[in-house]
Motif scaffolding. Sequence first.
Motif, PDB file in Angstrom:
ATOM      1  N   ILE A   7       0.827  -1.209   0.000  1.00 55.99           N
ATOM      2  CA  ILE A   7       0.000   0.000   0.000  1.00 55.99           C
ATOM      3  C   ILE A   7       0.860   1.257   0.000  1.00 55.99           C
ATOM      4  CG2 ILE A   7      -1.655   1.358   1.345  1.00 55.99           C
ATOM      5  CD1 ILE A   7      -2.870  -1.326   2.259  1.00 55.99           C
ATOM      6  N   ILE A  11       1.078   3.867  -3.188  1.00 58.00           N
ATOM      7  CA  ILE A  11       0.620   5.254  -3.050  1.00 58.00           C
ATOM      8  C   ILE A  11       1.754   6.218  -3.397  1.00 58.00           C
ATOM      9  CG2 ILE A  11      -0.097   7.013  -1.395  1.00 58.00           C
ATOM     10  CD1 ILE A  11      -1.724   4.884   0.035  1.00 58.00           C
ATOM     11  N   THR A  34      -3.964   2.431  -4.304  1.00 55.38           N
ATOM     12  CA  THR A  34      -4.289   1.558  -3.168  1.00 55.38           C
ATOM     13  C   THR A  34      -5.031   0.313  -3.622  1.00 55.38           C
ATOM     14  OG1 THR A  34      -4.418   3.469  -1.676  1.00 55.38           O
ATOM     15  CG2 THR A  34      -5.472   1.427  -0.944  1.00 55.38           C
ATOM     16  N   ALA A  60      -6.580  -0.456   3.448  1.00 54.50           N
ATOM     17  CA  ALA A  60      -6.922   0.058   2.119  1.00 54.50           C
ATOM     18  C   ALA A  60      -8.304   0.706   2.133  1.00 54.50           C
ATOM     19  CB  ALA A  60      -6.871  -1.069   1.091  1.00 54.50           C
ATOM     20  N   VAL A  63      -8.030   4.074   3.810  1.00 53.77           N
ATOM     21  CA  VAL A  63      -7.349   5.035   2.933  1.00 53.77           C
ATOM     22  C   VAL A  63      -8.278   5.502   1.822  1.00 53.77           C
ATOM     23  CG1 VAL A  63      -5.487   5.312   1.240  1.00 53.77           C
ATOM     24  CG2 VAL A  63      -5.029   4.174   3.416  1.00 53.77           C
TER      25      VAL A  63
END
Length: 228
Positions: A7, A11, A34, A60, A63
């Motif tokens: 992740i 990103i 993500t 995830a 986010v």
Amino acid sequence: MMSKTHITMSIGASLLLLHPNTVSGISTAIIGGTFGAIIPDIDCKSTKISRDALYGRLIAGAVIAASVIWGQTQPVSFLKNVLQTHVSNTILMGFLFMSILCVAGRISGHRNFSHSFLFFILMGGSIYLIYPAFLPGFCIGCLLHLLLDCLNKKPVRLLYPLKAGFCMKLCYSDGVANTALFWVGLFLSACGIILAWLQIIGIKHLFTIISVHNSYNAIEYVLFDNYC
């Protein structure tokens, strides 16, 4: 590698490679990256791996939810664009196609179908049907996931349905290298957000300051240098 590493690395890479210059663009890059980082591990089944995959999906989800909320604070957001510019049947078709791919990946076994270029292409097609702007971030996140997993000792069937697997056998997925890459990804993500934010706000202010400074110098030159 472990989910949190995928992740953060995805990103960071998405933000730095796509260099978005709007809040909506930042949100779109983060969401796409993500999702691409986490979706190949839909095939995780063993206890230890599935636990990490679950944590990864929770991270995830958090986010993506935060990015969606942040994006909606702007006058022009990707969610509004989806609702205004996409036909509902196209979106439903994309989600249906995505669901079928997830089921196929789930039953295929770890690092098989969902870790292949075939899955990457088909999943990219489903994302394009849902919202094309997510596609660049997804491509970066998913391809980076496959690359990082190839560093491990367990083969990755990139050319599925061919049986051949690829791995460099350089490290374990939960070892020191994973921890190091997690922190690298976190650093890259922070740099990506800062640089993107500078493009939105900082550079405009910088240009304003430079313009004011140049104007002041010009006035000073006219008033003093010409009459001294």
